[in-house]
Enzyme design. Structure first.
Site, PDB file in Angstrom:
ATOM      1  N   LYS A  52       0.737  -1.335   0.006  1.00  0.00           N
ATOM      2  CA  LYS A  52       0.168   0.023   0.103  1.00  0.00           C
ATOM      3  C   LYS A  52       0.861   1.339   0.034  1.00  0.00           C
ATOM      4  CE  LYS A  52      -3.843  -2.576   2.047  1.00  0.00           C
ATOM      5  NZ  LYS A  52      -4.215  -2.998   2.983  1.00  0.00           N
ATOM      6  N   GLN A  96      -5.206  -2.003   9.129  1.00  0.00           N
ATOM      7  CA  GLN A  96      -5.074  -3.439   8.473  1.00  0.00           C
ATOM      8  C   GLN A  96      -5.498  -4.567   9.454  1.00  0.00           C
ATOM      9  OE1 GLN A  96      -3.662  -3.780   5.494  1.00  0.00           O
ATOM     10  NE2 GLN A  96      -3.781  -5.856   5.670  1.00  0.00           N
ATOM     11  N   ASP A 119     -11.286   1.527   3.155  1.00  0.00           N
ATOM     12  CA  ASP A 119     -11.860   0.290   3.001  1.00  0.00           C
ATOM     13  C   ASP A 119     -13.390  -0.166   2.739  1.00  0.00           C
ATOM     14  OD1 ASP A 119      -9.703  -1.573   3.141  1.00  0.00           O
ATOM     15  OD2 ASP A 119      -9.365  -1.316   5.350  1.00  0.00           O
TER      16      ASP A 119
HETATM   17  N1  GUN Z   1      -6.747  -7.624   5.607  1.00  0.00           N
HETATM   18  C1  GUN Z   1      -6.919  -8.329   4.584  1.00  0.00           C
HETATM   19  N2  GUN Z   1      -7.426  -7.646   3.315  1.00  0.00           N
HETATM   20  C2  GUN Z   1      -7.683  -6.666   4.296  1.00  0.00           C
HETATM   21  C3  GUN Z   1      -8.376  -5.356   3.525  1.00  0.00           C
HETATM   22  O1  GUN Z   1      -8.886  -5.242   2.376  1.00  0.00           O
HETATM   23  N3  GUN Z   1      -8.149  -4.115   4.336  1.00  0.00           N
HETATM   24  C4  GUN Z   1      -7.906  -4.146   5.396  1.00  0.00           C
HETATM   25  N4  GUN Z   1      -8.028  -3.119   6.209  1.00  0.00           N
HETATM   26  N5  GUN Z   1      -7.158  -5.299   5.924  1.00  0.00           N
HETATM   27  C5  GUN Z   1      -7.207  -6.352   5.181  1.00  0.00           C
END
Ligand code: GUN
Length: 278
Positions: A52, A96, A119
């Site tokens: 990211k 996350q 998200d």
């Molecule tokens: N963990 C696995 N996939 C994701 C996601 O798309 N967003 C977040 N915040 N955590 C994750």
């Protein structure tokens, strides 16, 4: 012969489109800033957070990475989220997942301001998706819609089957396919005679979280198969929820693992960050 849906290439196209948009926004004096919070040192999460950060740098989005210790308390995390909610410089906030066991994931997600919830996990954004109004859409399912559209796969009128009913993928995926006028069925761990249902799918999205769960006995000849899973097999090789070798020859198009859905999640996160400012 089946076609491989190249998520790496399509995500790159999206990132390049966004890069141009960001430079136009910057020329208007608008900057974009994404805050990413990771609690604890889960190795997979560290890879995702790193991806990211890299994507932000490529597109021209500022990223603030918060790496909090494993023993962070609920109150400490909520305090940081509230501080970022009130920081005008921050456009997007992402916590996350998964979070350590002492933390109530749902309370954290619901504390993120809906207008910064890139998200798309907050109830307000999920509700907006459900009723068809504007809001952030969860990145993996919206990435899958982009994969289908940019590969020329028609969704309207088609039979779409989603295996998995998680809040992150299965449920929003079903709503998005419905929004595209697909005829949608959701299968899950309690579904009886699952193959009878999946064999009717023109488009099959597999998000079960079990390595190589789907093989050729689940699919109709010529179906489009989207694999959301990512695992390591017995030889430590990456694999998905679909047994690619056995299934691919019976499809018209299929996503590989790696290089299918995975890169799209990050691209759509970047898309949500840009649209938070636009
Ligand atoms: N963990 C696995 N996939 C994701 C996601 O798309 N967003 C977040 N915040 N955590 C994750």
């Amino acid at each position: 012969m089946y076609k491989i849906i190249d998520g790496k290439k399509i995500s790159q196209e999206i990132k390049d489109e966004l890069k141009e948009k960001v430079s136009a926004l910057k020329a208007e004096g608008k900057n974009i800033c994404l805050a990413v919070i990771q609690v604890g040192g889960d190795p997979a999460s560290s890879v995702y957070v790193g991806n990211k950060k890299k994507a932000c740098a490529y597109i021209g989005i500022e990223s603030l990475i918060y790496e909090l210790p494993e023993e962070t308390t609920q109150d400490e995390l909520l305090e940081l989220v509230r501080k970022l909610n009130n920081d005008n410089k921050v456009n997007g906030i992402l916590v996350q997942l998964p979070l350590p066991k002492q933390i109530d994931e749902n309370e954290v997600i619901q504390t993120i301001a809906p207008e910064k919830d890139v998200d798309g996990f907050n109830e307000k954004n999920v509700g907006a998706l459900c009723v068809g109004s504007k809001g952030f859409v969860s990145c993996t399912p919206s990435g899958i819609i982009q994969l289908l559209k940019r590969s020329g796969v028609e969704i309207s009128g088609k039979r779409c089957v989603v295996i998995g009913r998680s809040n992150i993928v299965g449920k929003p995926m079903s709503l998005l396919l419905l929004r595209e006028n697909g005829t949608v069925t959701i299968c899950h761990s309690r579904t009886e005679n699952i193959k009878e249902i999946t064999k009717q799918a023109d488009i099959l999205v597999v998000a079960v979280g079990k390595p190589k769960f789907v093989d050729e006995t689940f699919i109709k000849e010529g179906a489009v198969v989207i694999d959301v899973g990512i695992h390591r097999d017995a030889d430590n090789k990456l694999c998905g929820d679909v047994d690619f070798e056995r299934t691919a020859p019976h499809t018209s198009a299929i996503t590989p693992v790696p290089g299918g859905v995975g890169p799209m999640t990050v691209a759509m996160l970047m898309y949500n960050c840009v649209s938070s400012v636009e």
